[in-house]
Structure formats: C-alpha cells, structure tokens
Design an enzyme around this catalytic site. Structure first.
Site, mmCIF file in Angstrom:
data_model
loop_
_atom_site.group_PDB
_atom_site.id
_atom_site.type_symbol
_atom_site.label_atom_id
_atom_site.label_comp_id
_atom_site.label_asym_id
_atom_site.label_seq_id
_atom_site.Cartn_x
_atom_site.Cartn_y
_atom_site.Cartn_z
ATOM 1 N N LYS A 170 0.835 -1.205 0.000
ATOM 2 C CA LYS A 170 0.000 0.000 0.000
ATOM 3 C C LYS A 170 0.864 1.247 0.000
ATOM 4 O O LYS A 170 1.678 1.453 0.898
ATOM 5 C CB LYS A 170 -0.895 -0.014 1.244
ATOM 6 C CG LYS A 170 -1.677 1.275 1.490
ATOM 7 C CD LYS A 170 -2.407 1.218 2.833
ATOM 8 C CE LYS A 170 -3.002 2.564 3.218
ATOM 9 N NZ LYS A 170 -3.634 2.532 4.558
ATOM 10 N N ASP A 220 -2.468 10.456 3.934
ATOM 11 C CA ASP A 220 -3.864 10.080 4.096
ATOM 12 C C ASP A 220 -4.579 11.059 5.006
ATOM 13 O O ASP A 220 -4.425 11.021 6.224
ATOM 14 C CB ASP A 220 -3.958 8.658 4.663
ATOM 15 C CG ASP A 220 -5.394 8.185 4.774
ATOM 16 O OD1 ASP A 220 -6.261 8.761 4.081
ATOM 17 O OD2 ASP A 220 -5.640 7.227 5.530
ATOM 18 N N LYS A 251 -9.997 12.633 8.652
ATOM 19 C CA LYS A 251 -9.504 12.221 9.953
ATOM 20 C C LYS A 251 -9.504 13.399 10.928
ATOM 21 O O LYS A 251 -9.465 14.556 10.513
ATOM 22 C CB LYS A 251 -8.057 11.699 9.826
ATOM 23 C CG LYS A 251 -7.884 10.429 9.030
ATOM 24 C CD LYS A 251 -6.401 10.064 8.938
ATOM 25 C CE LYS A 251 -6.184 8.784 8.154
ATOM 26 N NZ LYS A 251 -6.673 7.603 8.898
ATOM 27 N N GLU A 308 -9.316 3.574 2.462
ATOM 28 C CA GLU A 308 -8.849 3.684 1.076
ATOM 29 C C GLU A 308 -7.786 2.663 0.703
ATOM 30 O O GLU A 308 -7.651 2.276 -0.459
ATOM 31 C CB GLU A 308 -8.324 5.101 0.822
ATOM 32 C CG GLU A 308 -6.887 5.379 1.275
ATOM 33 C CD GLU A 308 -6.644 5.224 2.755
ATOM 34 O OE1 GLU A 308 -5.514 4.856 3.133
ATOM 35 O OE2 GLU A 308 -7.561 5.471 3.553
ATOM 36 N N ARG A 322 -7.390 -0.509 1.219
ATOM 37 C CA ARG A 322 -7.844 -1.788 0.667
ATOM 38 C C ARG A 322 -8.331 -1.639 -0.770
ATOM 39 O O ARG A 322 -8.335 -2.610 -1.531
ATOM 40 C CB ARG A 322 -8.915 -2.388 1.572
ATOM 41 C CG ARG A 322 -10.190 -1.597 1.686
ATOM 42 C CD ARG A 322 -11.017 -1.960 2.916
ATOM 43 N NE ARG A 322 -10.383 -1.493 4.135
ATOM 44 C CZ ARG A 322 -10.876 -1.712 5.354
ATOM 45 N NH1 ARG A 322 -12.007 -2.389 5.495
ATOM 46 N NH2 ARG A 322 -10.261 -1.240 6.416
#
Length: 503
Positions: free
Chosen positions: A267, A272, A279, A351, A353
C-alpha cells in the site's frame, strides 16, 4: 544531512560494517554483560567479549559491578576502557541472564542499542558472539541508522563512524549479507520518513524506478492516463481528490527459468487525510507513514536482486494521495475495480484496501505461486495486537508459515483468522460488495476478508497488517529508531528465501 532537494536521492545513513577475526584498535569497544544468576545479586556480571584476554574481561566485570551497569537486554552503559582494552571507552550492553541462552533477537537488539550508543565516537569494535555474526552485524547495522533530516545546510555530515564486528573464521560473508539487509531496511525507513510534500505518488514512483534500475530490475510505471486506460478504478478513485495524480509501479527480479514466481503488493498512500471522511487533526502528521507497506515492498524486491535470490519476484505497488476536494470520491460511490468487481464506498478513509484490491488482481495475472501484500491498513490491528505485532491473514498454511518466519527474524507476525461470519457485513445492495462492515467488530479481519475477494484461486496468499509496527512513535529502542522501522522487509525476505529453498 540532505537538503530538501537531495533527500529523495541520498543513501540511507548507516555506519559501514566490516568483519574482523582478531581484535583491532578502536575508539570504542562493545562487550556484552549478563547477570550471573547463581552468584547473588551483588556479584559482578559475566562479561561476554570474545577475543579479549581473561584479565581484561575480569577488569570489565569489576567496572560493570562498580557502576551498577544493567544487564537487561539492550541496556547500555559507557565506561572508560580498563588496561588490556585498546580503546578510549567501552560500551557495556546487557544480554540478560547467563542462565538463559541468548537468542538471535536478543543479540540483534543488544547490538543495535550498542551501535546507537556509539554514534559520533568513531570506530566501534563489536565483541558479542563470534559464532553468530549475522544477528550481531544486522542489529548493529540497523541500530546505526540515523533518520534523514531536511536541512538548509549543504553538507554530508560525515563523522567517520564505522563498525567492526568480531567474527569467527568464515564469518565475513554473514557480515556482508547483514550489511546489505540493513541498507535495504534503511531504505524503507527513509522512504517512510520522507515528508509528504517531497514524497508524493509521482516522486515516489520516480525514486522507486531509479532504485530498481540501479539494482538491475525490470521497471514499469503506470501514470494516471495508463491507469485510466487499464480500468484501475480503486487507485483512480482514491487518488482523484489530489492534484498529484496516482501511479502504479511494477518491479521485477527474474530468477532462472522454471523457478517460482512470488508476487509482492504494498500500500502506497503517500499521505492520508481520510478524504471526504476526513480524519481528526490530532496525529494526522503521522499519516506520512501510510506508504510503509509500499516502502517495504520496494526495498524487499531490491534486496532480492542484491542477494541474487533464485526465484522471480514481482512487486506491484499502487501509489496515491488521499485528499478531500471537489474531485474526491465520496461515501456512496460505486467503483468498478480492475478486473470488473464493483464496490460500494462507505468510508473514504478505508482507502488502502481499494488500491490494494486493484494491485492484487493485477499481480495475480502473473500467475504467482504465492502472493504477499502488506499495508498500514487498519487501526484495528493496533487494538487487537498492539503497536509491535503485525497481524497475518490469508490462506491458512501460508499464513502460518509467514507468521512463523516473521517471529523467527524478530518482527513478531501473528496469525489471525478470517471468520466466515464477518463476511456478510461486506454484502452490498447496490454493488458486488462494500469495503467496510456496518460495525466496528473485527475491523482488521474484515479488511482481510475484503482483500481475499480479489486473490485468484490457487494462489497461496498472506496479508500483513503493519499499521503499528511500520512506525515507531515512541523513543528508539534496540535496533529500532524513532519513525519508520522497515517492518516487514525482513519477514518478506525470510519468506522469499524459504520458498526459494523449498522449490
């Protein structure tokens, strides 16, 4: 230390390592001390210092006792060198109790802590276990790592540190191998630690390609246009909110004809925010490490080439930046993944996965016998196992094999189930499946179940969740620095070597 312009191209900062078969003069000497359990609490510790004469070790034992040096594994105490030791000072490093066999992991931790204690002191001679040169040298090499710092100073900060590891005859090759492994783990650490304004999908792809070509690997880089043409709906959706478009990098190390093919997938979320499902602000700066799986995979395939492993390793590395914007994907969207499966989005902060699913399908098209994917995937991994123990899921036999090998190298992987009863939570009324369950129970396991939907039949598969282990947000310990750790590079190397040996 590198400048902002050079941080992406510098080499990992580790002390050079050399094997020696006789003690040599050094600025500082590292020796082990173990508690003499049979001699009482006030007794002098047992000194472990192969190559030193008895009088020198007796003097070191007396010094260790007088200063109350701890024998706890990886504790260090620096003292003046007594007569008989050709150095300015000695670092005493704890090895535990003399009644217990010192494990390879204890040696790695002790050597790493000692190497860190020797920083800035010049040449260090490491006297710990001449018969087990590799764990000593690997721990020392990993412990000597210094995180890169972006600075305006245009200098290399050369301090002349080096490590000389005392080995038995024939141990030099083990030290060379350990130095190679440490360098590649250091590469993964540096990539994780690189600030996200410098490491974004395009620059990450360029750096991975450059490193791979230098190692003799085959390189393919898919840009946003190629991803669109190929139908990589997961990667494009996750990266769609950023002005810096996504990439997918494929790196191949070729073994001999007829040898196994192993796929690695990592990944690569270079930052992120959570996207539309944003978040909380507290701690978000640590999301620079959300590409830890990709960093480990890039480092591992390069390591396979440098060590000349006789099998084919194909790394497929999706890279994206998950940002909120007018072009970001939304909760409620339905994505068509690479290969045609449709997925209903429930939370844009799940995200990783999605980009992994695209990459896993592509990786399976190479007909690998085995596939390992790794990611900083779920906070649930830390809830279940803590910050140092990777969760390993997948096909049962291979899952257990990967977890066993992970523990053998000191990275601590633990096998986890994929419970059938959790699968119903991934059912969707508007798509083939959704990517998160409607509850918080077993979040790591549900993520594993989602990924399993994209693994081709007949492929032995393991998923390694390193959400906690890939990044150390506490202080340095043993051979682990603060920041990126390089986990699970050594696990994946051990698995590759095991597959190659059994083929």
């Amino acid at each position: 230390m590198p400048t902002a312009q050079s941080i992406l191209t510098h080499s990992p900062d580790l002390a050079p390592i050399e094997a020696v078969t006789t003690p040599v003069d050094a600025d500082v000497v590292v020796v082990g001390i173990a508690a003499d359990a049979g001699a009482g609490e006030d007794a002098a510790p047992v000194v472990v210092a192969p190559g030193l004469e008895g009088e020198a070790t007796a003097a070191l034992a007396a010094v260790a006792r007088s200063v109350g040096a701890s024998t706890k594994v990886a504790s260090t105490t620096r003292v003046p060198a007594p007569d008989g030791v050709s150095a300015g000072s000695v670092v005493l490093v704890g090895l535990g109790s003399s009644d217990d066999e010192v494990s390879d992991e204890s040696l790695r931790r002790a050597a790493g802590a000692a190497a860190r204690a020797c920083r800035g002191l010049g040449t260090a001679l490491v006297l710990l276990d001449a018969e087990r040169a590799e764990p000593v040298a690997l721990g020392a090499g990993l412990g000597s790592f210094r995180p890169a710092k972006v600075t305006s100073k245009n200098d290399d900060d050369e301090n002349g540190d080096s490590l000389k590891v005392f080995v038995a005859e024939g141990g030099a090759d083990a030290v060379i191998r350990a130095a190679t492994v440490a360098e590649c783990v250091g590469l993964a650490r540096d990539l994780v630690n690189t600030p996200p304004n410098l490491l974004f999908p395009g620059s990450f792809a360029d750096r991975a390609a450059e490193l791979a070509r230098d190692a003799g690997l085959e390189v393919e880089v898919l840009d946003e246009e190629a991803l669109t043409e190929g139908g990589y709906g997961g990667i494009l959706a996750v990266g769609g909110g950023s002005s810096r478009g996504p990439r997918m990098v494929r790196l191949t190390h070729r073994g001999a004809e007829g040898r196994p093919t192993v796929a690695l997938v990592g990944k690569g979320i270079t930052f992120d925010t959570g996207g539309i499902s944003i978040k909380p602000a507290a701690g978000m700066e640590q999301m620079t490490m959300d590409m830890g799986g990709a960093a480990a995979v890039v480092a591992t395939v390069i390591l396979a080439a440098r060590l000349g492993l006789d099998l084919t390793v194909v790394a497929t590395v999706p890279m994206a930046e998950n940002m909120p914007s007018s072009t970001a994907y939304r909760p409620g969207d339905v994505l068509t993944m690479y290969g045609g499966t449709t997925v209903e989005v429930k939370n844009t902060d799940a995200e990783g996965r999605l980009i992994l699913a695209d990459a896993i399908v592509r990786a399976c098209e190479d007909s690998p016998s085995h596939l390992i994917d790794t990611a900083t995937l779920t906070g649930a991994q830390m809830v279940a196992l803590g910050k140092k123990t990777p969760g390993v899921m997948g096909t049962e036999d291979f899952r257990d094999r990967v977890a066993d090998l992970s523990r053998s190298v000191g990275e601590g992987g633990w096998p986890m189930p994929l419970p059938e009863e959790l699968r119903a939570g991934l059912d969707s009324e508007v798509a083939d499946l959704t990517h998160v369950t409607p509850h918080r129970w077993g979040g790591m396991l549900s993520a594993g179940l989602f990924l399993s939907e994209f693994v081709a039949d007949g492929v032995e598969w393991a998923h390694i969740d390193v959400a906690g282990p890939a990044y150390n947000d506490g202080g340095p310990e043993g051979y682990l620095p603060k920041g990126g750790t390089g986990v699970p590079v050594r696990t994946m190397l051990a698995v590759l070597e095991d597959i190659a040996a059994g083929a």
